[in-house]
Design an enzyme around this catalytic site. Structure first.
Site, short mmCIF file in Angstrom:
data_model
loop_
_atom_site.label_atom_id
_atom_site.label_comp_id
_atom_site.label_asym_id
_atom_site.label_seq_id
_atom_site.Cartn_x
_atom_site.Cartn_y
_atom_site.Cartn_z
N GLU A 70 -14.48 -5.73 2.08
CA GLU A 70 -13.68 -5.68 3.39
C GLU A 70 -15.00 -5.91 4.38
OE1 GLU A 70 -10.57 -2.79 4.43
OE2 GLU A 70 -12.28 -2.05 5.93
N ASN B 186 -10.70 -7.43 7.81
CA ASN B 186 -9.70 -6.26 8.28
C ASN B 186 -9.30 -6.50 9.92
OD1 ASN B 186 -8.49 -3.92 9.47
ND2 ASN B 186 -9.85 -2.80 7.88
N GLU C 252 0.84 -1.16 0.06
CA GLU C 252 -0.06 0.04 0.05
C GLU C 252 0.91 1.33 0.03
OE1 GLU C 252 -4.12 0.01 1.45
OE2 GLU C 252 -2.98 0.89 3.20
N LYS D 153 0.39 4.83 1.52
CA LYS D 153 -0.36 5.63 2.33
C LYS D 153 0.55 6.57 3.22
CE LYS D 153 -1.87 3.00 5.97
NZ LYS D 153 -2.75 2.04 6.71
N LYS E 15 -8.27 2.24 -2.95
CA LYS E 15 -8.63 2.35 -1.65
C LYS E 15 -9.43 3.41 -1.06
CE LYS E 15 -7.44 -0.15 2.60
NZ LYS E 15 -6.58 -0.34 3.65
N GLU F 238 -6.11 -7.96 6.04
CA GLU F 238 -5.78 -6.52 6.22
C GLU F 238 -5.66 -6.11 7.28
OE1 GLU F 238 -9.06 -4.49 4.14
OE2 GLU F 238 -9.58 -6.24 3.05
N SER F 239 -4.64 -5.29 7.80
CA SER F 239 -4.06 -4.58 8.72
C SER F 239 -3.48 -5.62 9.85
CB SER F 239 -5.37 -4.02 9.53
OG SER F 239 -6.05 -3.06 8.57
#
Length: 260
Positions: A165, A186, A54, A56, A116, A216-217
């Site tokens: 998600e 997530n 990603e 970000k 995103k 994710e995350s």
């Protein structure tokens, strides 16, 4: 009102304002709108690493992550590192991203690009195609089942992959439908920002194998990925872990080298 509610409230205002100034027809005339897309989900299925890296700059939970990296350099670095795809934040208020970030990434690499964004209107899906995205993110927590169906089917008509998600079992049950390509779990609770890989593990058995499973995350180590792979995960969205370094592309390269 939690942070997600605030983001959505601001996003609705933002989209309505854009609609007044930029008609859909203008987006449909842009070169990328008619270009062929690359399937992110197919890349993940064929990959040994499954890394979606990603770009970000900041987030509500971490504030500034990296406000000096150039998206062009990061895109080139990620592609050289061998990632499966690149996720680009396009929300400006809360994440410091812009649509230009995705356009610049598109011009700099041939990776499948995931826009995103907090999508609450078909207009944003048209935007995504027009700026060079190959896939979009839909967030179950902010959409009804009907919206998920309509938006995902609309995206498929534009040849965009769809990553849906979820954060819990209720969101997952309302979301499973054939117009999705990937189901992402997530690991971060958007209300408390606490992170736990147990969420991915718990929901893994409820996700049909028809979909690519994405975690994710909170994925900051090779060990975390190896811990999740036996649960059927083929995709791993990693942002902060790479972006907080001076050279995100090199960080991704070393990470993947350790993984495979």
């Amino acid at each position: 009102m939690n942070i997600l509610d605030k983001i959505v409230k601001d996003k609705r205002k933002e989209v309505e304002l854009k609609k007044e100034f930029i008609p859909i027809a203008a987006y449909e005339q842009l070169p990328y709108f008619g270009m062929k897309t690359t399937s992110l989900s197919k890349k993940l299925r064929a990959s040994n690493s499954g890394i979606i890296a990603e770009f970000k700059r900041k987030s509500p939970s971490k504030s500034i992550i990296n406000n000096t990296a150039l998206v062009e350099d990061v895109a080139i670095g990620y592609e050289m590192a061998g990632v499966c795809g690149m996720s680009v934040l396009t929300d400006e208020i809360y994440f410091g991203g812009t649509m230009d970030d995705l356009i610049n990434a598109r011009e700099s690499c041939s990776l499948p690009l995931l826009r995103k964004e907090f999508i609450i209107d078909e207009y944003q899906i048209i935007e995504a195609k027009a700026i060079g995205a190959d896939a979009i993110l839909l967030i179950a927590a902010i959409l009804t089942k009907a919206e998920i169906k309509n938006f995902s089917e609309f995206a498929k008509r534009l040849n965009l992959d769809v990553l849906l998600e979820v954060h819990n079992e209720d969101e997952l049950h309302k979301s499973i439908m054939p117009s999705l390509d990937m189901l992402g779990v997530n690991n971060r609770n958007l209300k408390t920002f606490e992170v736990s890989l147990e969420i991915s593990k718990e929901l893994s058995t409820l996700i049909p194998d028809d979909f690519v499973k994405v975690s994710e995350s909170g994925i900051s180590s090779v060990e975390a990925i190896k811990e999740l792979q036996p649960f059927g995960y083929q995709g791993f969205l990693i942002g902060e872990n790479f972006m907080k370094t001076d050279n995100p592309g090199e960080s991704a390269k070393q990470f993947i080298k350790s993984l495979i």
